[in-house]
Design a protein around this motif. Structure first.
Motif, PDB file in Angstrom:
ATOM      1  N   ASP A 192       0.742  -1.333   0.292  1.00 22.53           N
ATOM      2  CA  ASP A 192      -0.081  -0.368  -0.269  1.00 22.53           C
ATOM      3  C   ASP A 192       0.942   1.034  -0.214  1.00 22.53           C
ATOM      4  N   GLU A 193       2.040   1.511   0.848  1.00 21.87           N
ATOM      5  CA  GLU A 193       2.794   1.857   0.863  1.00 21.87           C
ATOM      6  C   GLU A 193       3.984   2.803  -0.541  1.00 21.87           C
ATOM      7  N   ASP A 194       4.265   1.800  -0.698  1.00 21.42           N
ATOM      8  CA  ASP A 194       4.319   1.279  -2.385  1.00 21.42           C
ATOM      9  C   ASP A 194       3.417   2.194  -3.247  1.00 21.42           C
ATOM     10  N   ALA A 195       2.657   1.524  -3.305  1.00 19.32           N
ATOM     11  CA  ALA A 195       1.877   2.028  -4.490  1.00 19.32           C
ATOM     12  C   ALA A 195       1.316   3.618  -4.180  1.00 19.32           C
ATOM     13  N   VAL A 196       0.692   4.173  -3.330  1.00 18.77           N
ATOM     14  CA  VAL A 196      -0.073   4.930  -2.787  1.00 18.77           C
ATOM     15  C   VAL A 196       1.431   6.351  -2.999  1.00 18.77           C
ATOM     16  N   ILE A 197       2.610   6.142  -2.974  1.00 19.62           N
ATOM     17  CA  ILE A 197       3.861   7.027  -2.788  1.00 19.62           C
ATOM     18  C   ILE A 197       4.511   7.021  -4.009  1.00 19.62           C
ATOM     19  N   SER A 198       4.155   6.464  -4.912  1.00 24.36           N
ATOM     20  CA  SER A 198       4.028   5.824  -6.361  1.00 24.36           C
ATOM     21  C   SER A 198       3.771   6.714  -6.967  1.00 24.36           C
ATOM     22  N   GLU A 199       2.045   6.772  -7.035  1.00 22.49           N
ATOM     23  CA  GLU A 199       1.220   7.893  -7.535  1.00 22.49           C
ATOM     24  C   GLU A 199       0.967   9.547  -6.632  1.00 22.49           C
ATOM     25  N   VAL A 200       1.418   9.132  -6.028  1.00 21.30           N
ATOM     26  CA  VAL A 200       1.593  10.864  -5.022  1.00 21.30           C
ATOM     27  C   VAL A 200       2.703  12.090  -5.981  1.00 21.30           C
ATOM     28  N   SER A 201       3.948  10.446  -6.191  1.00 22.19           N
ATOM     29  CA  SER A 201       5.277  11.551  -6.300  1.00 22.19           C
ATOM     30  C   SER A 201       4.220  12.002  -8.324  1.00 22.19           C
ATOM     31  N   GLN A 202       4.588  10.948  -9.090  1.00 21.56           N
ATOM     32  CA  GLN A 202       3.687  11.345 -10.768  1.00 21.56           C
ATOM     33  C   GLN A 202       2.852  12.002 -10.271  1.00 21.56           C
ATOM     34  N   LEU A 203       1.650  12.325  -9.305  1.00 19.26           N
ATOM     35  CA  LEU A 203       0.745  12.935  -9.154  1.00 19.26           C
ATOM     36  C   LEU A 203       1.668  14.616 -10.109  1.00 19.26           C
TER      37      LEU A 203
END
Length: 309
Positions: free
Chosen positions: A102-113
């Motif tokens: 969950d942490e990996d996915a959210v960090i990745s999506e926030v960073s890309q956003l």
């Protein structure tokens, strides 16, 4: 006009150097802590933050991040940005400590956003991209936080009542008015509120009014009498008695405490429903050891890590 969807640093939210006072949040927010440790004071409730902590902040809440410093990426959006995506914005989760996938996915999506907010000029294509990215992020969080228990009839009645209170609390505190609007009996509303929160329908209404009063006292310089009138009190003395009964201190004393270096007003127990727009009961407490809050009945970690805060 601010961007429909934007990302920025947490420090950009502060209304004064060092977050001397809470600020009223004007947009829907996700705040992802990226470095450091500290506390976020959200609607007078201290929430511990460290890398991987995610906060969901709603427009109208009051926020302050004083004391030990931490860095965070903020995602802000206007509700219309998610129109048509099937995202339920009334999620109960205020605080979550991410871990693992969950942490990996959210960090990745926030960073890309954040990258795409900076790289792409405002255009129909760029807005569509950002909307889809935000929707995916929020839907992922909704799945991770899904309550798999079987809903009770009282739950739906309470949620309908809570939404009605959110629109009506400045105008009426009578349970009878809400029952009429929802086409049910006062007994039905009270039974639903007791089942979900352990508090009566009248207490739920009064707590919402007191929370809004606390927000305005802490984050604005509006005269106390004006705040009382805004919340439906024709006489300042009536507002003063109401606030003192609900919170434990007078409006003047509450406002005087707002410049303290740590939160002086916290909830004695987590509410059964999200703080969200509606909040829960909070009471003033004294400070000890240089202004740090004495926390009455507060757990070392908020209940939000299990889906509620």
């Amino acid at each position: 006009m601010p961007d429909e969807i934007a990302t920025f640093a947490l420090a950009d939210l502060s209304g004064s150097p060092g977050w001397r006072r809470p600020v009223i949040v004007e947009r829907e927010l996700l705040i992802l802590t990226t470095r450091g440790h500290g506390d976020a004071e959200l609607d007078f409730h201290l929430l511990p933050c460290r890398p991987g902590t995610l906060l969901r902040v709603r427009a109208g809440q009051v926020l302050r991040c004083a004391g030990r410093q931490f860095d965070a990426t903020v995602v802000a959006w206007a509700p219309e940005a998610l129109r048509g995506f099937g995202v339920e914005l009334d999620t109960p989760v205020t605080w979550r400590q991410l871990a693992g996938e969950d942490e990996d996915a959210v960090i990745s999506e926030v960073s890309q956003l954040a990258v795409d907010c900076q790289r792409h000029p405002d255009s129909l294509t760029a807005r569509a991209l950002l909307r889809h990215q935000l929707a995916v992020l929020l839907l992922r969080l909704a799945l991770a936080n899904a309550d798999r228990s079987t809903p009770r009839p009282e739950d739906e009645t309470f949620h309908r009542f809570r939404r009605e209170v959110e629109h009506g609390y400045p105008h009426t505190r009578r349970v009878e008015d809400y029952a009429a609007s929802l086409r049910c009996s006062v007994r039905t509303l009270t039974r639903a509120c007791l089942a979900v929160t352990g508090r009566s329908a009248k207490q739920v209404i009064d707590e919402r009014v007191a929370l809004q009063a606390g927000r305005l006292l802490a984050a604005t310089d509006q005269p106390i009498a004006q705040i009382g009138r805004h919340l439906g009190f024709s006489e300042p003395t009536n507002f003063g008695r109401f606030f003192t009964r609900e919170v434990g201190v007078s409006p003047g004393a509450f406002r005087a405490a707002r410049d303290q270096p740590a939160a002086r007003v916290v909830r004695p127990r987590p509410p059964a429903e999200p703080s969200g727009a509606n909040g829960g009961r909070f009471r003033a407490v004294g400070t000890t050891n240089g202004g740090h809050a004495t926390r009455r009945g507060s757990p070392s970690a908020p209940t939000g890590d299990t889906g509620r805060a």
